[in-house]
Every structure is written in structure tokens, then in C-alpha cells.
Scaffold this motif. Structure first.
Motif, PDB file in Angstrom:
ATOM      1  N   GLY A 190      -7.288   7.525  -7.022  1.00 42.93           N
ATOM      2  CA  GLY A 190      -8.101   6.637  -6.768  1.00 42.93           C
ATOM      3  C   GLY A 190      -8.711   5.654  -7.921  1.00 42.93           C
ATOM      4  O   GLY A 190      -8.755   4.511  -7.724  1.00 42.93           O
ATOM      5  N   TYR A 191      -8.947   6.587  -8.787  1.00 47.64           N
ATOM      6  CA  TYR A 191      -9.230   5.706 -10.169  1.00 47.64           C
ATOM      7  C   TYR A 191      -8.500   4.825 -10.459  1.00 47.64           C
ATOM      8  O   TYR A 191      -8.668   3.716 -11.118  1.00 47.64           O
ATOM      9  CB  TYR A 191      -9.789   6.887 -11.198  1.00 47.64           C
ATOM     10  CG  TYR A 191      -9.802   6.229 -12.624  1.00 47.64           C
ATOM     11  CD1 TYR A 191     -10.984   5.461 -12.939  1.00 47.64           C
ATOM     12  CD2 TYR A 191      -8.961   6.422 -13.543  1.00 47.64           C
ATOM     13  CE1 TYR A 191     -11.005   4.738 -14.276  1.00 47.64           C
ATOM     14  CE2 TYR A 191      -9.107   5.697 -14.778  1.00 47.64           C
ATOM     15  CZ  TYR A 191     -10.103   5.053 -15.142  1.00 47.64           C
ATOM     16  OH  TYR A 191     -10.064   4.325 -16.482  1.00 47.64           O
ATOM     17  N   ILE A 192      -7.152   5.159 -10.663  1.00 48.47           N
ATOM     18  CA  ILE A 192      -5.987   4.570 -11.394  1.00 48.47           C
ATOM     19  C   ILE A 192      -5.549   3.289 -10.236  1.00 48.47           C
ATOM     20  O   ILE A 192      -5.522   2.144 -10.728  1.00 48.47           O
ATOM     21  CB  ILE A 192      -4.606   5.420 -11.479  1.00 48.47           C
ATOM     22  CG1 ILE A 192      -5.056   6.350 -12.565  1.00 48.47           C
ATOM     23  CG2 ILE A 192      -3.623   4.473 -11.886  1.00 48.47           C
ATOM     24  CD1 ILE A 192      -4.108   7.483 -12.789  1.00 48.47           C
ATOM     25  N   ALA A 193      -5.493   3.809  -8.988  1.00 48.61           N
ATOM     26  CA  ALA A 193      -5.223   2.605  -8.122  1.00 48.61           C
ATOM     27  C   ALA A 193      -6.409   1.322  -7.890  1.00 48.61           C
ATOM     28  O   ALA A 193      -6.002   0.243  -8.050  1.00 48.61           O
ATOM     29  CB  ALA A 193      -4.834   3.079  -6.536  1.00 48.61           C
ATOM     30  N   SER A 194      -7.498   1.952  -8.007  1.00 45.97           N
ATOM     31  CA  SER A 194      -8.552   0.931  -8.029  1.00 45.97           C
ATOM     32  C   SER A 194      -8.555   0.012  -9.153  1.00 45.97           C
ATOM     33  O   SER A 194      -8.987  -1.106  -9.218  1.00 45.97           O
ATOM     34  CB  SER A 194      -9.956   1.665  -7.586  1.00 45.97           C
ATOM     35  OG  SER A 194      -9.887   2.500  -6.382  1.00 45.97           O
ATOM     36  N   LYS A 195      -8.466   0.740 -10.248  1.00 50.26           N
ATOM     37  CA  LYS A 195      -8.454  -0.130 -11.604  1.00 50.26           C
ATOM     38  C   LYS A 195      -7.575  -1.342 -11.582  1.00 50.26           C
ATOM     39  O   LYS A 195      -7.791  -2.380 -12.146  1.00 50.26           O
ATOM     40  CB  LYS A 195      -8.493   0.915 -12.722  1.00 50.26           C
ATOM     41  CG  LYS A 195      -8.777   0.254 -14.272  1.00 50.26           C
ATOM     42  CD  LYS A 195      -9.333   1.058 -15.106  1.00 50.26           C
ATOM     43  CE  LYS A 195      -9.828   0.450 -16.193  1.00 50.26           C
ATOM     44  NZ  LYS A 195     -10.127   1.487 -17.443  1.00 50.26           N
ATOM     45  N   LYS A 196      -6.272  -0.884 -11.097  1.00 47.17           N
ATOM     46  CA  LYS A 196      -5.101  -1.968 -11.001  1.00 47.17           C
ATOM     47  C   LYS A 196      -5.426  -2.960 -10.207  1.00 47.17           C
ATOM     48  O   LYS A 196      -5.556  -4.224 -10.416  1.00 47.17           O
ATOM     49  CB  LYS A 196      -3.864  -1.269 -10.549  1.00 47.17           C
ATOM     50  CG  LYS A 196      -3.400  -0.395 -11.885  1.00 47.17           C
ATOM     51  CD  LYS A 196      -1.859   0.421 -11.177  1.00 47.17           C
ATOM     52  CE  LYS A 196      -1.226   1.135 -12.226  1.00 47.17           C
ATOM     53  NZ  LYS A 196      -0.142   1.935 -11.695  1.00 47.17           N
ATOM     54  N   LEU A 197      -6.211  -2.626  -9.155  1.00 50.17           N
ATOM     55  CA  LEU A 197      -6.453  -3.659  -7.996  1.00 50.17           C
ATOM     56  C   LEU A 197      -7.694  -4.372  -8.462  1.00 50.17           C
ATOM     57  O   LEU A 197      -7.565  -5.665  -8.220  1.00 50.17           O
ATOM     58  CB  LEU A 197      -6.801  -2.836  -6.676  1.00 50.17           C
ATOM     59  CG  LEU A 197      -7.327  -3.655  -5.551  1.00 50.17           C
ATOM     60  CD1 LEU A 197      -6.177  -4.529  -5.057  1.00 50.17           C
ATOM     61  CD2 LEU A 197      -7.629  -2.922  -4.204  1.00 50.17           C
ATOM     62  N   LEU A 198      -8.752  -3.824  -8.907  1.00 49.19           N
ATOM     63  CA  LEU A 198      -9.770  -4.656  -9.214  1.00 49.19           C
ATOM     64  C   LEU A 198      -9.608  -5.660 -10.448  1.00 49.19           C
ATOM     65  O   LEU A 198     -10.077  -6.621 -10.700  1.00 49.19           O
ATOM     66  CB  LEU A 198     -10.951  -3.886  -9.722  1.00 49.19           C
ATOM     67  CG  LEU A 198     -11.507  -2.989  -8.683  1.00 49.19           C
ATOM     68  CD1 LEU A 198     -12.551  -1.836  -8.851  1.00 49.19           C
ATOM     69  CD2 LEU A 198     -12.173  -3.837  -7.345  1.00 49.19           C
ATOM     70  N   GLU A 199      -8.737  -5.130 -11.169  1.00 52.71           N
ATOM     71  CA  GLU A 199      -8.278  -6.180 -12.370  1.00 52.71           C
ATOM     72  C   GLU A 199      -7.459  -7.214 -11.869  1.00 52.71           C
ATOM     73  O   GLU A 199      -7.359  -8.240 -12.652  1.00 52.71           O
ATOM     74  CB  GLU A 199      -7.315  -5.037 -13.245  1.00 52.71           C
ATOM     75  CG  GLU A 199      -8.415  -4.270 -14.192  1.00 52.71           C
ATOM     76  CD  GLU A 199      -7.350  -3.607 -15.304  1.00 52.71           C
ATOM     77  OE1 GLU A 199      -8.232  -2.826 -16.309  1.00 52.71           O
ATOM     78  OE2 GLU A 199      -6.443  -3.112 -14.956  1.00 52.71           O
ATOM     79  N   THR A 200      -6.802  -7.156 -10.692  1.00 52.13           N
ATOM     80  CA  THR A 200      -5.870  -7.927 -10.546  1.00 52.13           C
ATOM     81  C   THR A 200      -6.260  -9.155  -9.207  1.00 52.13           C
ATOM     82  O   THR A 200      -5.654 -10.080  -9.162  1.00 52.13           O
ATOM     83  CB  THR A 200      -4.335  -7.757 -10.307  1.00 52.13           C
ATOM     84  OG1 THR A 200      -4.375  -6.484  -9.136  1.00 52.13           O
ATOM     85  CG2 THR A 200      -4.065  -7.236 -11.735  1.00 52.13           C
ATOM     86  N   ALA A 201      -7.012  -8.553  -8.449  1.00 52.02           N
ATOM     87  CA  ALA A 201      -7.054  -9.155  -7.084  1.00 52.02           C
ATOM     88  C   ALA A 201      -8.672  -9.642  -7.103  1.00 52.02           C
ATOM     89  O   ALA A 201      -9.838  -8.728  -7.640  1.00 52.02           O
ATOM     90  CB  ALA A 201      -6.854  -8.033  -5.830  1.00 52.02           C
ATOM     91  N   ASP A 202      -8.907 -10.689  -6.502  1.00 45.14           N
ATOM     92  CA  ASP A 202     -10.281 -11.271  -6.237  1.00 45.14           C
ATOM     93  C   ASP A 202     -10.710 -10.694  -4.821  1.00 45.14           C
ATOM     94  O   ASP A 202     -10.531 -11.484  -3.785  1.00 45.14           O
ATOM     95  CB  ASP A 202     -10.172 -12.755  -6.151  1.00 45.14           C
ATOM     96  CG  ASP A 202     -11.513 -13.530  -6.002  1.00 45.14           C
ATOM     97  OD1 ASP A 202     -12.494 -12.674  -6.368  1.00 45.14           O
ATOM     98  OD2 ASP A 202     -11.455 -14.800  -5.614  1.00 45.14           O
ATOM     99  N   ILE A 203     -11.326  -9.736  -4.863  1.00 44.95           N
ATOM    100  CA  ILE A 203     -12.013  -9.118  -3.740  1.00 44.95           C
ATOM    101  C   ILE A 203     -13.393  -8.974  -3.634  1.00 44.95           C
ATOM    102  O   ILE A 203     -13.961  -8.596  -4.931  1.00 44.95           O
ATOM    103  CB  ILE A 203     -11.007  -7.861  -3.332  1.00 44.95           C
ATOM    104  CG1 ILE A 203     -11.349  -6.662  -4.303  1.00 44.95           C
ATOM    105  CG2 ILE A 203      -9.809  -8.083  -2.934  1.00 44.95           C
ATOM    106  CD1 ILE A 203     -10.982  -5.517  -3.887  1.00 44.95           C
ATOM    107  N   THR A 204     -14.184  -8.926  -2.652  1.00 47.01           N
ATOM    108  CA  THR A 204     -15.523  -8.447  -2.534  1.00 47.01           C
ATOM    109  C   THR A 204     -15.777  -7.442  -2.014  1.00 47.01           C
ATOM    110  O   THR A 204     -16.952  -6.948  -2.075  1.00 47.01           O
ATOM    111  CB  THR A 204     -16.423  -9.660  -1.948  1.00 47.01           C
ATOM    112  OG1 THR A 204     -16.170  -9.669  -0.513  1.00 47.01           O
ATOM    113  CG2 THR A 204     -16.163 -10.921  -2.623  1.00 47.01           C
ATOM    114  N   ALA A 205     -14.814  -6.673  -1.414  1.00 43.97           N
ATOM    115  CA  ALA A 205     -15.051  -5.399  -0.706  1.00 43.97           C
ATOM    116  C   ALA A 205     -13.768  -4.489  -0.800  1.00 43.97           C
ATOM    117  O   ALA A 205     -12.736  -5.090  -1.019  1.00 43.97           O
ATOM    118  CB  ALA A 205     -15.327  -5.620   0.782  1.00 43.97           C
TER     119      ALA A 205
END
Length: 339
Positions: free
Chosen positions: A227-242
Motif C-alpha cells: 500500500g505504501y509503495i503503490a500510494s506513493k507512486k499514485l500521489l506523486e503522479t495523480a491529481d486526486i483529493t480522495a
């Protein structure tokens, strides 16, 4: 060395054959006084029947085999506890096997448990067991309950939740708070239940006219580190609020990723998990999640299996377990800044 039937015979003057029949529930033809004398003497001597001898008489071992993908996973450990508590209360023991998400090991465990003459099996796995394993189970008329697997294999003996519904519920909650850019942390599609949660997420977005983006979806192992690895990749690249994380362990990893990136939960990012393991209530902030009744799933599986053992000709029911949205501190209404 424990007391034997011979010891009871010497104390009571009752024949060994008569004592054996009384202790094995076949002594109704003997007088109440004789039965009471045998039972009381057995109690006084702390007599315990020989397990294997009893098995030869009853053709049962009073043991249940249970196979889980990962015994250290809080989800499965709670499920096992539910099954074990129920079985122990009914004088059954569990032989627990941890497959480590290895389908070959899973198949081997089924064969080994059958070799050890368990009375039935509870199988919790995202994998589809080899067809010859099911053939063996059915040829031996060995009852089994399936957990956490596709329900098209057979029409009965399945304990399940609606993972699609759960994914839809989680996404609806985030949309109701005003979020439209919603990411999801999922797993590879061999975990069919997670795939169904993804489908529920996508259906909710579509129903609200939200054009989802492939950039909002990230796969990871179903662990905290995954979860840590996947979330870090996502949060670094995607513009999301949730963010919808498809299990609570992965959500704990997402918390760490957000912290390292300076993203505050829930002010900058609302997070919702799935399962409601005990950890969810103690995370900071406490985790909003979709609760499935983990303990009751295990307990229900054990209850249904014992009923099938006792009534082998009776059709086993399927059981859909309920899901609930548990709102805590990790999600909040999105505030849109005025231009």
C-alpha cells in the motif's frame, strides 16, 4: 498415564464392553443407575477416550481443516478466531494451514488434510483450486465451505460478501463529500475480490458522470508495504483529493506515503479503506472503511460446516454477509476555494 476403560471396569464392576458402549453413546439399553455409575467413575478418574479408538467407532475425528492465504494477516487471523471459537464450543479442533498465497501448496494441503481424515474443510483463498482437488472432496463426500472465492464454482456452501457493492459504497461516500478526483489502490486481478471492488468504484464514477482516469488506478501487494509503495507512486503522479484503498492494511501504508509527501489526511486527502480490521480504529486519524463482519464470517462458516457434517444429505445454504460504511476521521467534505 491416563485412566483407561479397564480402570473404570475395576472400580465399577461393569464389563469393559458395557462401559465402551455407554461412553460412546450407545448404552441406552442399560439401566440409568449403571450409566450414572460409569459416567461418575469416568469423571472421578479424569478419563479421556482414546482419540483413535473413538474415531474407529464414530468414523469422525472431530477435526476441521482450515486453509488461509496468510495467517499473519489481521483479516484472516480474525476469521480463523471466529471459526475456532465456534468449533471449540462444539468439541471440534482446527488443523490450520497457511498457504502463503501459493496455489500449489493450497492443493497439497487439501490432499494432506484429507489424508488425516478431517471431518470437513474451510477454504479461504483468492486462488481457484485445481479441479482434481474438488473431485477428491466430492468423491469422498467430504463437506467443505468456500470463503473469499468466485461463486460460480458451485451453487451451495459459499460464505461471501458482495465486493462490487463494497467498492461502490466506498466511492459513493467520497463522492457524497464532494470529491470527483478519486484514486484507488488495488491489487493484481488474480485477487478477484479486489477486482470486483475496482468494478464497483468504476460503476459509481460512471453513474455520477465522472470520467475516471487510468492515472488514478495503482496496483500493489495487499500488505502495508504494498500500500505504501503503490500510494506513493499514485500521489506523486495523480491529481486526486480522495483515495479508496481496497484493504485496511494497504491503507496504513498509504498513510505513511501521504505523510512523507507532506499530504495531510483528511485536509488534503480523504482516505477510505476496506475490511475494518482492528488497526483501523487506532490509526491517526482513525480510518473510515467498509466493514465486513470478519469474525462472523469465520463463525458462520464453521456453523454451516458442522451442520453439513451432521446432516450430509441436506443441501448447504449460501450466505451473503452484510457490509457497513464506518465513517471515522479520515474522510471529510471537500472545500472548494473560491476564485
Amino acid at each position: 498415564m491416563g485412566a483407561t476403560i479397564r480402570d473404570i471396569a475395576e472400580k465399577t464392576g461393569v464389563s469393559i464392553t458395557t462401559i465402551s458402549q455407554i461412553l460412546n453413546g450407545k448404552g441406552s439399553r442399560f439401566s440409568e443407575a449403571t450409566r450414572n455409575k460409569v459416567f461418575q467413575t469416568a469423571k472421578d478418574l479424569a478419563y479421556k477416550p482414546n482419540f483413535f479408538a473413538k474415531n474407529m467407532v464414530t468414523n469422525r475425528t472431530n477435526t476441521i481443516g482450515m486453509i488461509v492465504p496468510e495467517v499473519t494477516d489481521p483479516f484472516f487471523s480474525q476469521m480463523v478466531k471466529g471459526a475456532e471459537d465456534y468449533l471449540n464450543a462444539h468439541d471440534y479442533m482446527i488443523l490450520l494451514c497457511n498457504s502463503s498465497q501459493d496455489s500449489k501448496r493450497e492443493d497439497l494441503y487439501v490432499e494432506e488434510l484429507l489424508h488425516r481424515a478431517v471431518d470437513g474443510l474451510i477454504i479461504a483463498s483468492p486462488n481457484i483450486l485445481a479441479s482434481n482437488v474438488f473431485t477428491q472432496l466430492e468423491a469422498l463426500h467430504k463437506p467443505y465451505i468456500l470463503l473469499d472465492r468466485k461463486r460460480h464454482h458451485r451453487e451451495e456452501g459459499n460464505i461471501f460478501i458482495d465486493d462490487y457493492e463494497g467498492g461502490y459504497m466506498a466511492t459513493e461516500h467520497l463522492i457524497s463529500l464532494g470529491h470527483t478526483n478519486i484514486g484507488i489502490i488495488t491489487s493484481d486481478d488474480s485477487f478477484y475480490s479486489v477486482e470486483e471492488r475496482l468494478q464497483g468504484y468504476q460503476a459509481s464514477l460512471k453513474e455520477h458522470g465522472i470520467l475516471g482516469s487510468p492515472a488514478w488506478i495503482m496496483e500493489g501487494d495487499q500488505t502495508m508495504s504494498g500500500g505504501y509503495i503503490a500510494s506513493k507512486k499514485l500521489l506523486e503522479t495523480a491529481d486526486i483529493t480522495a483515495l479508496f484503498v481496497t484493504n485496511d492494511q494497504m491503507a496504513a501504508g498509504a498513510y505513511r506515503a501521504a505523510l512523507e509527501l507532506g499530504i495531510a489526511i483528511p485536509d488534503d486527502l480523504s482516505v477510505i479503506g476496506f475490511d475494518d480490521i482492528e488497526l483501523a480504529e487506532y490509526m491517526a486519524p482513525t480510518l473510515t472503511t467498509i466493514r465486513q463482519p470478519i469474525y462472523d464470517i469465520g463463525k458462520t462458516a464453521a456453523k454451516y460446516l458442522l451442520k453439513a457434517i451432521q446432516n450430509p444429505n441436506e443441501k448447504m445454504a449460501n450466505k451473503k454477509m452484510p457490509l457497513d460504511l464506518i465513517v471515522r476521521e479520515s474522510t471529510k467534505k471537500r472545500i472548494v476555494n473560491a476564485e
